[in-house]
Design a protein around this motif. Structure first.
Motif, PDB file in Angstrom:
ATOM      1  N   LEU A  81      -6.494  11.334   0.391  1.00  0.00           N
ATOM      2  CA  LEU A  81      -7.464  10.287   0.701  1.00  0.00           C
ATOM      3  C   LEU A  81      -8.794  10.663   0.057  1.00  0.00           C
ATOM      4  N   ASP A  85     -11.847   4.919   0.390  1.00  0.00           N
ATOM      5  CA  ASP A  85     -10.535   4.369   0.743  1.00  0.00           C
ATOM      6  C   ASP A  85     -10.616   3.575   2.042  1.00  0.00           C
ATOM      7  N   VAL A  87      -8.751   2.601   5.239  1.00  0.00           N
ATOM      8  CA  VAL A  87      -7.670   3.273   5.953  1.00  0.00           C
ATOM      9  C   VAL A  87      -7.468   2.665   7.339  1.00  0.00           C
ATOM     10  N   ARG A 114      -3.769   4.750   4.072  1.00  0.00           N
ATOM     11  CA  ARG A 114      -4.375   3.520   3.551  1.00  0.00           C
ATOM     12  C   ARG A 114      -3.859   2.311   4.319  1.00  0.00           C
TER      13      ARG A 114
END
Length: 309
Positions: A81, A85, A87, A114
């Protein structure tokens, strides 16, 4: 940062919007700006003291286990990650204290991945605990395309996702729900039946030889009826999230666990158009108490989501 906290056991009345310190992150953790979280009955059951014997609790508590947001920092051991990102995840930690009803959270890497690209933050936040519960229950009973699965509370948070996961595997699904929700249950791909004394007869009318797997969310009489409805050769193929006595019938009691691979599977179902989320109502963080009161009333179709500015 702002967060919802409580400093003693109780109901919605103990919740307060307060200022707390920003979270710290360890080597294999990420920091997340929270966009949304969701209400699960376990949130207010923990606040009532109902799970005190199972989970250590340290006041003041920030409640909540579901999260969807944006990564703002990563620990040096995080390798999959990155900052920026989007998530989502199920942040069940070793103790009840630092939950997700907050502007920011620290999350172990093992709890997040994600989010589905086709889901909004609000929709993504509604998935983790309920979706993992549904998936792990169906996995434990070995659900395949050869099954006829009975899903209880098929219009609720766990049930609506379990119906769609089972259908994606090719299974036939019968779902219990109040009559007002039967059209919704049909739209998910299940054949609806009503709760109550006539449940066994109603399911037998659709599946004369019985069902081959059950996901129980109610326990008690519902569990007893479910055992009666299992087809010959399907003994023990029942998972319950409500009643540990299911073990007496050869079934499995399920307390959901964080699992990145399972979260990835759920995201894949959403992005493939095989699973959708019903958000019943949105509440701003400051109105979390009202969201809990709504949850405590029961009979919510889908999930209640808390949005974070």
């Amino acid at each position: 940062m702002k967060a919802i906290t409580y400093s003693q056991y109780g109901g919605a009345e103990v919740l307060q919007l307060t200022e707390v310190d920003d979270p710290k992150i360890g080597p294999d953790w990420v920091a997340i700006d929270v966009k949304a979280t969701s209400v699960n009955p376990v949130d207010w059951k923990i606040a009532s003291g109902g799970l005190d014997a199972m989970l250590p609790t340290y006041f003041p508590v920030v409640p909540g286990w579901d999260v969807a947001g944006v990564v703002t920092a990563v620990g040096p051991s995080v390798d999959d990650l990155a900052v920026g990102d989007e998530v989502y995840g199920y942040l069940r930690k070793d103790a009840v204290q630092d939950g997700t009803y907050a502007e920011k959270v620290g999350a172990p890497q093992r709890c997040v991945t994600r989010k589905p690209q086709r889901a909004s933050f609000a929709e993504a936040a509604a998935i983790p605990l309920a979706g993992l519960t549904a998936l792990q229950c169906l996995d434990l009973v070995g659900t395949t395309g050869e099954d006829t699965v009975l899903v209880h509370s098929a219009a609720g948070g766990v049930g609506m996702l379990a119906v769609q996961i089972a259908r994606a595997r090719g299974a036939r699904v019968i779902g219990t729900a109040s009559p007002d929700n039967h059209d919704f249950v049909r739209s998910l791909g299940a054949e609806p039946v009503a709760y109550g004394d006539g449940l066994v007869a109603a399911v037998r009318e659709l599946a004369p030889d019985g069902v081959t797997a059950v996901l129980d969310t109610q326990g008690g009489d519902t569990l007893t009826q479910s055992v009666e409805l299992l087809a010959d050769g399907a003994a023990g193929r029942i998972a319950s999230v409500a009643d540990p006595s299911v073990a007496e019938h050869g079934g499995r009691y399920v307390f959901v666990r964080p699992d990145v691979a399972d979260l990835t599977t759920l995201a894949g179902l959403v992005d493939a158009g095989e699973m959708r989320v019903e958000v019943a109502e949105l509440f701003p963080l400051a109105e979390t108490a009202r969201a809990w009161e709504r949850s405590m009333e029961g009979h919510v179709r889908g999930k209640l989501v808390i949005t974070v500015p």
